[in-house]
Design an enzyme around this catalytic site. Structure first.
Site, mmCIF file in Angstrom:
data_model
loop_
_atom_site.group_PDB
_atom_site.id
_atom_site.type_symbol
_atom_site.label_atom_id
_atom_site.label_comp_id
_atom_site.label_asym_id
_atom_site.label_seq_id
_atom_site.Cartn_x
_atom_site.Cartn_y
_atom_site.Cartn_z
ATOM 1 N N LYS A 89 0.966 -1.264 -0.109
ATOM 2 C CA LYS A 89 0.070 0.130 -0.131
ATOM 3 C C LYS A 89 0.917 1.196 0.111
ATOM 4 C CE LYS A 89 -1.593 3.038 1.834
ATOM 5 N NZ LYS A 89 -1.598 4.424 1.490
ATOM 6 N N GLU B 241 9.399 1.571 10.941
ATOM 7 C CA GLU B 241 10.498 2.651 10.818
ATOM 8 C C GLU B 241 9.937 3.944 10.801
ATOM 9 O OE1 GLU B 241 13.399 1.670 10.593
ATOM 10 O OE2 GLU B 241 13.339 -0.484 10.043
ATOM 11 N N CYS C 63 13.821 10.881 6.914
ATOM 12 C CA CYS C 63 13.694 10.417 8.089
ATOM 13 C C CYS C 63 14.944 10.645 8.997
ATOM 14 C CB CYS C 63 13.260 9.292 8.201
ATOM 15 S SG CYS C 63 14.502 7.954 7.239
ATOM 16 N N GLU D 60 9.227 16.736 14.679
ATOM 17 C CA GLU D 60 9.661 16.581 13.374
ATOM 18 C C GLU D 60 8.829 17.479 12.405
ATOM 19 O OE1 GLU D 60 8.640 12.807 11.444
ATOM 20 O OE2 GLU D 60 10.702 12.649 10.616
HETATM 21 P P1 NAD Z 1 2.415 8.998 7.352
HETATM 22 O O1 NAD Z 1 2.354 8.111 8.590
HETATM 23 O O2 NAD Z 1 1.365 9.675 7.108
HETATM 24 O O3 NAD Z 1 1.906 7.472 6.075
HETATM 25 C C1 NAD Z 1 2.620 6.588 5.876
HETATM 26 C C2 NAD Z 1 1.894 5.266 5.469
HETATM 27 O O4 NAD Z 1 0.963 5.079 6.036
HETATM 28 C C3 NAD Z 1 0.963 5.789 3.931
HETATM 29 O O5 NAD Z 1 0.905 4.919 2.948
HETATM 30 C C4 NAD Z 1 -0.338 6.023 4.697
HETATM 31 O O6 NAD Z 1 -1.315 5.872 3.631
HETATM 32 C C5 NAD Z 1 -0.218 4.905 5.727
HETATM 33 N N1 NAD Z 1 -1.202 5.179 6.871
HETATM 34 C C6 NAD Z 1 -1.786 6.390 7.544
HETATM 35 N N2 NAD Z 1 -2.640 5.996 8.182
HETATM 36 C C7 NAD Z 1 -2.660 4.597 8.461
HETATM 37 C C8 NAD Z 1 -3.589 3.782 9.111
HETATM 38 N N3 NAD Z 1 -4.395 4.254 10.115
HETATM 39 N N4 NAD Z 1 -3.405 2.606 8.977
HETATM 40 C C9 NAD Z 1 -2.652 1.782 7.994
HETATM 41 N N5 NAD Z 1 -1.868 2.712 7.208
HETATM 42 C C10 NAD Z 1 -1.816 4.065 7.370
HETATM 43 O O7 NAD Z 1 3.889 9.000 6.861
HETATM 44 P P2 NAD Z 1 4.219 10.019 5.589
HETATM 45 O O8 NAD Z 1 3.734 11.531 5.953
HETATM 46 O O9 NAD Z 1 3.842 9.222 4.520
HETATM 47 O O10 NAD Z 1 5.776 10.030 5.739
HETATM 48 C C11 NAD Z 1 6.483 10.771 6.332
HETATM 49 C C12 NAD Z 1 6.828 10.174 7.741
HETATM 50 O O11 NAD Z 1 7.868 8.793 7.525
HETATM 51 C C13 NAD Z 1 8.118 11.108 8.647
HETATM 52 O O12 NAD Z 1 7.611 10.875 10.009
HETATM 53 C C14 NAD Z 1 9.291 10.146 8.538
HETATM 54 O O13 NAD Z 1 10.288 10.542 9.484
HETATM 55 C C15 NAD Z 1 8.894 8.756 8.197
HETATM 56 N N6 NAD Z 1 9.901 7.935 7.590
HETATM 57 C C16 NAD Z 1 10.645 7.366 8.295
HETATM 58 C C17 NAD Z 1 11.728 6.569 7.741
HETATM 59 C C18 NAD Z 1 12.314 5.400 8.528
HETATM 60 O O14 NAD Z 1 13.076 4.463 7.941
HETATM 61 N N7 NAD Z 1 12.693 5.455 9.860
HETATM 62 C C19 NAD Z 1 11.729 6.361 6.490
HETATM 63 C C20 NAD Z 1 11.165 7.369 5.498
HETATM 64 C C21 NAD Z 1 10.323 8.247 6.158
#
Ligand code: NAD
Length: 517
Positions: A192, A267, A301, A403
């Site tokens: 997804k 992550e 991230c 963040e």
């Molecule tokens: P997000 O949490 O908003 O979304 C990530 C994914 O989760 C998307 O596909 C979204 O549709 C899905 N999602 C959202 N709510 C959900 C739910 N209730 N149930 C299941 N899936 C759900 O994050 P984002 O804004 O897309 O990405 C940015 C974030 O990701 C930042 O916090 C960044 O630090 C983190 N990130 C972490 C790493 C790492 O390796 N630690 C790498 C890249 C990004």
């Protein structure tokens, strides 16, 4: 898949044959949502919709999970010899690399990342497949012998259907992090991708088909987190969830996995410190700390978004840093000269700009603080933010603690090693840390005490694929990377056999000899 051929315009580069509609990919076929729902996808330099995508809901996730389960229960993939699977993985890597130019254009178009930084993502994604191809062929498991009495060995088995949920920053590369080990392990998957950036994920189906991955092993459902993502997390036939995204989303998913006691790898977010001691190579630290937070538009991230600088060099550091930040080239993501492009989506832009305003009331603004003075012609609506530098940021400031995930950095002075460590550890996050010093002992002592899953000493963000990747505290749960990823996607069943006679207490016998053991 429907496509349009759009020419390069003066205002805005549009990749050739850009899809106008993105479908799900389930059981080897492209399909729309069962209920016909769609959503619009914007490009970040015009913030106008350029295509629609099928919006997955429960019924679509059910279909994708059913296809993945069928491929797992009755298909060849989980039972193939590691070498056979590795051949497919290597062909996937070749096919990914062959898409290098196309992928870079699509990724830049959809995410707003500078094209110079989108290039190379295909190679890194391909490396993930090659790496896990090698790893599964070389994989060996433990066997233990108790001389004369017992033999024990590990029977490693893929767990089943893995749900992979990914964010919008460097989407294709991050998807490869999960796809490669999951598929290599013999699992089948439902991906997804993030709703802001579904474009590059549409390349996977063709790549996998070309490489000979059996139908049903890879399935993709587009859509929103609250519907498609949620249905995947809660699906009883999905025993594993690998998630990358925000820490708050991770908390929701963690709770939802509890009902089925699912395996989870998380992550999550970061607010990583870069600590610059007075004895550091000053120029190298300036270069690296600029790159560390402003590359990938700050949407990274592991961004070093808090810079802690020792008092002796603090004023000079701030002055040089701010002067350099002001000269960063912000502009059209497709221009090879661009260093910071457009933020991914207006919602995210609003969030980042909100923090810029908060920062102005919390700290001293040294550079940026709003939109860039000049914007690319014809892209005046793009989500552009000037690289923004705040100094004298207190540890309790929101821009120190939260963040931001954009081109915004907080600089704070410190006097002693102890103070630096206390500041470094003073957030809920613990993803990465960067230490700049010429004192070897100090570097290692600091590395061992800082609360971070990954530490770079006098360097940044280059990781050998064998090493662990992950965060501590609110930055993650579990670690991926190398054999740790294989461990996540497999069960290690322990098989025991007794050599010789089996000595069993004889319950229920009245024979006195029965107690003689
Ligand atoms: P997000 O949490 O908003 O979304 C990530 C994914 O989760 C998307 O596909 C979204 O549709 C899905 N999602 C959202 N709510 C959900 C739910 N209730 N149930 C299941 N899936 C759900 O994050 P984002 O804004 O897309 O990405 C940015 C974030 O990701 C930042 O916090 C960044 O630090 C983190 N990130 C972490 C790493 C790492 O390796 N630690 C790498 C890249 C990004």
């Amino acid at each position: 898949m429907e496509t349009s051929t759009s020419p390069v315009t003066a205002a805005h580069f549009v990749p050739q044959d850009l899809p106008t509609h993105l479908q799900h990919y389930i059981g080897g076929s492209f399909v729309d949502s069962v209920g016909g729902e769609t959503f619009e996808v914007l490009d970040p330099v015009s913030n106008q919709p350029y295509c629609t995508a099928a919006a997955g809901r429960q019924a679509d996730v059910d279909a994708a999970v059913a296809a993945a389960k069928e491929a797992f229960d009755n298909g060849p993939w989980p039972h193939m010899l590691p070498r056979q699977r590795a051949r497919v993985l290597n062909r996937i890597a070749d096919a990914v690399e062959a898409q290098e130019d196309r992928l870079a254009e699509m990724e830049t178009f959809d995410t707003g990342l500078p094209i110079s930084q989108s290039r190379g993502q295909a190679q890194r994604a391909a490396e993930n497949f090659r790496f896990f191809a090698d790893l599964i062929v070389a994989q060996h498991d433990n066997a233990f012998k108790v001389p004369g009495s017992q033999l024990n060995y590990v029977n490693r088995k893929p767990i089943g259907v893995a749900g992979l949920i990914t964010p919008w920053n460097t989407p294709f590369m991050l998807e490869s992090w999960k796809l490669a080990p999951a598929i290599a392990s013999g699992c089948t998957v439902v991906l997804k991708p993030a709703e802001f950036t579904p474009l590059s994920a549409s390349l996977w189906a063709g790549i996998f088909e070309e490489a000979g991955l059996p139908a049903g092993v890879f399935n993709l459902v587009n859509g929103f987190g609250e519907s498609a993502g949620d249905a995947l997390v809660k699906h009883p036939d999905v025993p594993l969830i690998s998630f990358t995204g925000e820490s708050t989303t991770g908390q929701v998913i963690y709770a939802n996995c509890a009902a089925h006691l699912k395996g989870m790898s998380m992550e999550l977010g970061g607010k990583s410190p870069a600590i610059v001691f007075a004895d550091a190579d000053f120029d190298a630290a300036i270069d690296s700390t600029l790159f560390g937070v402003f590359s990938l538009n700050g949407e990274r991230c592991t961004a070093g978004s808090r810079i802690l600088v020792q008092r002796e060099i603090y004023d000079r550091f701030c002055e040089v840093y701010a002067a350099r930040a002001k000269t960063i080239t912000v502009g059209d993501p497709h221009d090879p000269e661009t260093q910071v492009g457009a933020l991914v989506h207006p919602e995210h832009y609003e969030k980042v700009m909100g923090y810029v305003e908060i920062g102005k009331s919390e700290a001293r603004l040294l550079a940026g603080g709003g939109r860039p003075e000049t914007l690319p012609a014809g892209q005046e609506n793009g989500s552009y933010v000037a690289p923004t530098v705040f100094a004298d940021v207190a540890a309790d400031a929101r821009i120190f603690q939260e963040e931001i995930f954009g081109p915004v950095v907080a600089i704070t002075p410190f006097d002693t090693d102890e103070e630096a460590l206390e500041l470094a550890n003073n957030t809920r996050y613990g993803l990465a840390a960067y230490v700049w010093t010429s004192d070897l002992q100090r570097a290692h002592t600091f590395a061992q005490n800082v609360e971070a899953g990954m530490v770079w000493l006098n360097s940044h963000n280059v990781r050998d694929l064998r090493s662990p990747f992950g965060g501590v505290k609110a930055s993650g749960l579990g670690q991926e990377g190398g054999y740790r990823s294989i461990d996540f996607y497999t069960d290690q069943q322990a098989v025991h056999i007794t050599l010789g006679d089996v000595h069993t207490p004889k319950f229920g016998r009245d024979d006195a000899a029965a107690t003689d053991y």
